[in-house]
Design a protein around this motif. Structure first.
Motif, mmCIF file in Angstrom:
data_model
loop_
_atom_site.group_PDB
_atom_site.id
_atom_site.type_symbol
_atom_site.label_atom_id
_atom_site.label_comp_id
_atom_site.label_asym_id
_atom_site.label_seq_id
_atom_site.Cartn_x
_atom_site.Cartn_y
_atom_site.Cartn_z
ATOM 1 N N ILE A 1 0.855 -1.188 0.000
ATOM 2 C CA ILE A 1 0.000 0.000 0.000
ATOM 3 C C ILE A 1 0.887 1.234 0.000
ATOM 4 C CG2 ILE A 1 -0.174 -0.028 2.525
ATOM 5 C CD1 ILE A 1 -3.000 1.137 2.232
ATOM 6 N N ALA A 2 0.494 2.235 -0.774
ATOM 7 C CA ALA A 2 1.158 3.540 -0.771
ATOM 8 C C ALA A 2 0.206 4.513 -0.095
ATOM 9 C CB ALA A 2 1.487 3.993 -2.190
ATOM 10 N N ARG A 3 0.547 4.918 1.117
ATOM 11 C CA ARG A 3 -0.344 5.768 1.910
ATOM 12 C C ARG A 3 0.225 7.180 2.007
ATOM 13 N NH1 ARG A 3 -4.607 5.079 5.189
ATOM 14 N NH2 ARG A 3 -4.574 2.803 4.993
ATOM 15 N N LYS A 4 -0.687 8.133 2.007
ATOM 16 C CA LYS A 4 -0.301 9.542 2.089
ATOM 17 C C LYS A 4 -0.122 9.956 3.540
ATOM 18 C CE LYS A 4 -1.723 14.089 0.380
ATOM 19 N NZ LYS A 4 -2.785 14.827 -0.346
ATOM 20 N N ASN B 1 11.184 13.526 -1.003
ATOM 21 C CA ASN B 1 10.246 14.427 -0.330
ATOM 22 C C ASN B 1 8.805 14.126 -0.714
ATOM 23 O OD1 ASN B 1 10.492 15.209 -2.954
ATOM 24 N ND2 ASN B 1 10.750 17.415 -2.530
ATOM 25 N N SER B 2 8.515 12.895 -1.071
ATOM 26 C CA SER B 2 7.172 12.533 -1.515
ATOM 27 C C SER B 2 6.215 12.461 -0.330
ATOM 28 C CB SER B 2 7.203 11.187 -2.240
ATOM 29 O OG SER B 2 5.896 10.778 -2.580
ATOM 30 N N GLU B 3 4.930 12.766 -0.610
ATOM 31 C CA GLU B 3 3.905 12.660 0.427
ATOM 32 C C GLU B 3 3.512 11.211 0.683
ATOM 33 O OE1 GLU B 3 0.835 15.093 -1.274
ATOM 34 O OE2 GLU B 3 1.328 16.752 0.072
ATOM 35 N N TYR B 4 3.812 10.335 -0.262
ATOM 36 C CA TYR B 4 3.402 8.935 -0.148
ATOM 37 C C TYR B 4 4.576 8.084 0.311
ATOM 38 C CZ TYR B 4 -0.926 10.114 -2.563
ATOM 39 O OH TYR B 4 -2.135 10.663 -2.902
ATOM 40 N N VAL C 1 5.434 1.535 -18.598
ATOM 41 C CA VAL C 1 4.746 1.553 -17.303
ATOM 42 C C VAL C 1 3.884 2.807 -17.218
ATOM 43 C CG1 VAL C 1 5.049 1.615 -14.804
ATOM 44 C CG2 VAL C 1 6.600 0.257 -16.216
ATOM 45 N N GLU C 2 2.625 2.599 -16.832
ATOM 46 C CA GLU C 2 1.726 3.723 -16.594
ATOM 47 C C GLU C 2 1.851 4.118 -15.128
ATOM 48 O OE1 GLU C 2 0.050 5.358 -18.785
ATOM 49 O OE2 GLU C 2 0.474 4.043 -20.501
ATOM 50 N N TRP C 3 2.631 5.186 -14.883
ATOM 51 C CA TRP C 3 2.856 5.614 -13.510
ATOM 52 C C TRP C 3 1.590 6.198 -12.913
ATOM 53 C CZ3 TRP C 3 7.192 3.579 -11.961
ATOM 54 C CH2 TRP C 3 8.217 3.368 -12.882
ATOM 55 N N THR C 4 1.382 5.943 -11.648
ATOM 56 C CA THR C 4 0.150 6.363 -10.970
ATOM 57 C C THR C 4 0.114 7.876 -10.816
ATOM 58 O OG1 THR C 4 0.134 4.292 -9.741
ATOM 59 C CG2 THR C 4 -1.239 6.065 -8.896
ATOM 60 N N ASP C 5 -1.029 8.455 -11.178
ATOM 61 C CA ASP C 5 -1.226 9.902 -11.051
ATOM 62 C C ASP C 5 -1.655 10.218 -9.618
ATOM 63 O OD1 ASP C 5 -1.651 12.567 -11.410
ATOM 64 O OD2 ASP C 5 -3.507 12.341 -12.551
ATOM 65 N N VAL C 6 -0.822 10.928 -8.897
ATOM 66 C CA VAL C 6 -1.108 11.240 -7.487
ATOM 67 C C VAL C 6 -1.723 12.619 -7.321
ATOM 68 C CG1 VAL C 6 0.727 9.733 -6.673
ATOM 69 C CG2 VAL C 6 1.224 12.137 -7.138
ATOM 70 N N SER C 7 -2.028 13.296 -8.433
ATOM 71 C CA SER C 7 -2.587 14.652 -8.335
ATOM 72 C C SER C 7 -3.998 14.647 -7.755
ATOM 73 C CB SER C 7 -2.602 15.306 -9.713
ATOM 74 O OG SER C 7 -3.391 14.538 -10.626
ATOM 75 N N SER C 8 -4.667 13.495 -7.773
ATOM 76 C CA SER C 8 -6.017 13.420 -7.216
ATOM 77 C C SER C 8 -6.019 13.553 -5.703
ATOM 78 C CB SER C 8 -6.680 12.098 -7.626
ATOM 79 O OG SER C 8 -5.937 10.996 -7.125
ATOM 80 N N GLY C 9 -4.872 13.336 -5.071
ATOM 81 C CA GLY C 9 -4.786 13.474 -3.616
ATOM 82 C C GLY C 9 -5.427 12.336 -2.854
#
Length: 612
Positions: free
Chosen positions: A140-143, A241-244, A216-224
């Motif tokens: 899991i990638a959690r913010k 410095n990533s939020e995830y 690879v289709e990298w995941t778009d994290v702009s949705s927050g």
């Protein structure tokens, strides 16, 4: 005053108070104000009854203690039997064993049973009616809104002992040389020089995105989003410095108690991964979980406390109708179609060894070693880098580089002597938001030597020792003392240990001196898990187990690793066995519902978790 006769004694009439004889003490006089008006006056009479000596009652001095006194009968409790408060009928409410309220619907034909098999790297999940499960990354990638600091304590013994490493390296090279000679194969002269010379000047080519079929289709994290699970989590572009943050809630064959600060955080991530996978892959809505039963496959040596937390999570929070708990080793025998065997489960981070007799795990024979497919990947990567691997920026801590190393291990590693030669391979390195790079690389014996780290663990790189959340604020001396005292209870858990020796020791313990069992176990070894999916690994393991001291001492002339039935993938063999359990008639009495779990908790496991 004359003494009354016996007849007169029964007809004595109380008279007004008369003065007592001088020999007897006068009672204290009470004023009228001290007497309650509602109470009658205290009667008094002068009756001289002949004194009769009563026999003194013999009472023991230990009357009010539990000390056994001679003369008192003590019941032989060894032979007393009672069913009170033992069966589920007598002491808790809820669904009884075999109740239709918690059993699957027979009309669904097992389409309402979900089988869940968690692993350190992958989660295998699917309906019991299906032939194969769905395998997704158990990640899991959690913010996070704050920086996470890993609490890590370096092990004093985890210093690279160069002498042990060199000795282990000589041993595995000698192993390869012996096997090549035995197979009548010649070693390539100056092979290492050829490999290093080619890789130093290996060509590199950029591949445009439109020419990369596996882009690879990298995941778009702009949705927050708060979190991503599975493939989307691995494709999240993680930077310093990533939020995830990438988390694996299952580590070393148990709940990850090292990279999390509390148990509730782990359970929250497990619930999120399992729920999202069921909804996306099995297409079951969250509100419909109450109509589904679940089978949870657990490691053989999972702590009882963690098991109770997992069952509580599935019943109370995921809201399944009922749950069955089964061990991995027993499910492996069900999937292989045998009743007795030695199950060697080589996972990503842990190797578990158990002897099964008539479908029941022999407790004393269980062993758990923190070795697995990840160690093979790390060793293979280190060997490649020593031979001037052209992609020098490879970093195992990054998800995309780790997946590249895993792919190269699966494609290149082999233990077939005929394939050991200098060969040229192509591979592609894909990093977030950068063009794909194509490299060429030469390899030689590292494809054979890397898997031997499971047999020669001294060749492994030193590990960093993570601290469990229970010991984060504990001083060194107390922690060391706790490890020494708990070593007796966890004598069958090893950090590193040769797998071939562990298999022989487990068989010796399970046989318990029986020569017939000893020979039967040595010829019925089942290899499951993804860590052992290397060409010809089973044959090498047979030779290694046969050469152990225990096998030689017991005059064992044959060791056999049974192939999976019907060419079934060893990774899904345990899941397949769990789906077989769901279809047994005896499983009707093994379902645990939420009502009875809330009523008595873990005691349900004693009543309902059979064959454990």
């Amino acid at each position: 005053m004359s003494v009354p006769t016996k007849a007169e004694e029964s007809d004595i009439v109380l008279t007004t108070p008369t003065p007592l004889p001088q020999s007897q003490p006068q009672p204290e006089s009470h004023s009228d104000s001290q007497l309650q008006p509602s109470l009658p006056p205290l009667p008094s009479t002068t009756v001289n009854v002949p004194s009769v000596e009563k026999p003194k009652k013999k009472q023991p001095l230990f009357k009010y203690t539990n000390f056994p006194v001679k003369g008192y009968n003590i019941l032989p409790t060894r032979n007393i039997t009672s069913t009170y408060a033992r069966g589920d009928i007598s002491y808790f409410d809820g669904g009884k064993a075999g109740s239709e309220d918690i059993s699957p619907n027979p009309e669904e034909e097992y389409r309402d049973i979900i089988v869940i098999h968690p692993g350190s790297r992958n989660l295998r999940i699917g309906l019991a009616s299906e032939a194969f499960p769905v395998s997704v990354p158990h990640v899991i990638a959690r913010k996070y809104n704050r920086l996470i600091n890993d609490t890590m304590r370096l092990d004093d013994e985890a210093v690279n002992n160069q002498e042990k490493y060199e000795e282990a390296l000589r041993d595995i090279r000698g192993e390869l040389k012996w096997r090549m000679k035995n197979a009548k194969r010649r070693a390539v002269p100056n092979a290492e020089g050829q490999v290093i010379g080619f890789n130093t000047n290996a060509p590199k080519e950029k591949i445009p995105d439109h020419n990369d079929p596996y882009k690879v289709e990298w995941t778009d994290v702009s949705s927050g989003a708060d979190f991503f699970v599975g493939e989307k989590a691995l494709n999240v572009p993680i930077s310093d410095n990533s939020e995830y943050r990438i988390n694996y809630p299952w580590k070393y064959g148990t709940i990850n108690n090292q990279d999390y600060s509390s148990l509730n955080e782990v359970l929250e991530d497990l619930e999120a991964i399992w729920t999202e996978t069921i909804m996306n892959e099995l297409e079951i809505e969250r509100n419909d979980f109450k109509n589904y039963n679940a089978i949870l496959v657990i490691p053989d040596m999972l702590e009882h406390e963690y098991l109770c937390d997992l069952v509580r999570m599935m019943l109370r929070y995921m809201n399944f109708k009922a749950v069955i708990v089964q061990q991995e080793s027993a499910c492996a025998t069900y999937g292989a179609g045998v009743s007795s065997a030695v199950v060697v489960d080589i996972g990503a981070q842990t190797t578990s060894i158990s002897c099964i007799e008539d479908g029941v795990c022999q407790v004393d024979s269980r062993m758990s070693i923190r070795l697995g497919g990840d160690d093979v990947t790390k060793t293979f990567t280190s060997f490649l880098l020593k031979n001037k691997f052209p992609y020098t920026e490879i970093d195992s801590s990054k998800t995309y580089d780790w997946r590249l190393a895993e792919t190269l291990k699966q494609k290149w590693c082999t233990m077939n002597e005929a394939d050991i030669s200098v060969q040229v391979y192509d591979f592609f390195a894909r990093t977030p938001f950068k063009p794909t790079l194509k490299y060429q690389c030469k390899v030689y014996d590292e494809v054979f030597l890397a898997p031997l780290c499971l047999v020669y663990p001294d060749v492994l790189e030193p590990r960093s020792k993570h601290v469990s959340w229970a010991y984060k604020n504990v001083t060194e001396d107390i922690l060391d003392d706790n490890n020494n005292t708990s070593g007796t209870n966890k004598a069958q858990e090893y950090d590193t240990y040769p797998i071939d020796t562990a298999i022989a020791q487990s068989i010796e313990i399970a046989a318990n001196g029986s020569e017939e069992k000893l020979k039967r176990y040595f010829t019925s070894i089942i290899l499951v898990g993804g860590g052992g999916k290397i060409v010809n690994f089973s044959k090498v393991l047979e030779d290694r187990v046969l050469s152990t001291v225990i096998a030689q001492k017991s005059s064992i002339d044959r060791v056999e690793v049974l192939p999976p039935p019907r060419d079934l993938d060893p990774e899904v063999l345990v899941w397949k066995g769990a789906s077989v359990v769901a279809k047994l008639d005896s499983s009707k009495d093994m379902w645990i519902g939420n009502v009875e779990w809330e009523e008595i908790g873990s005691r349900c496991l004693r009543e309902r978790a059979l064959l454990m």
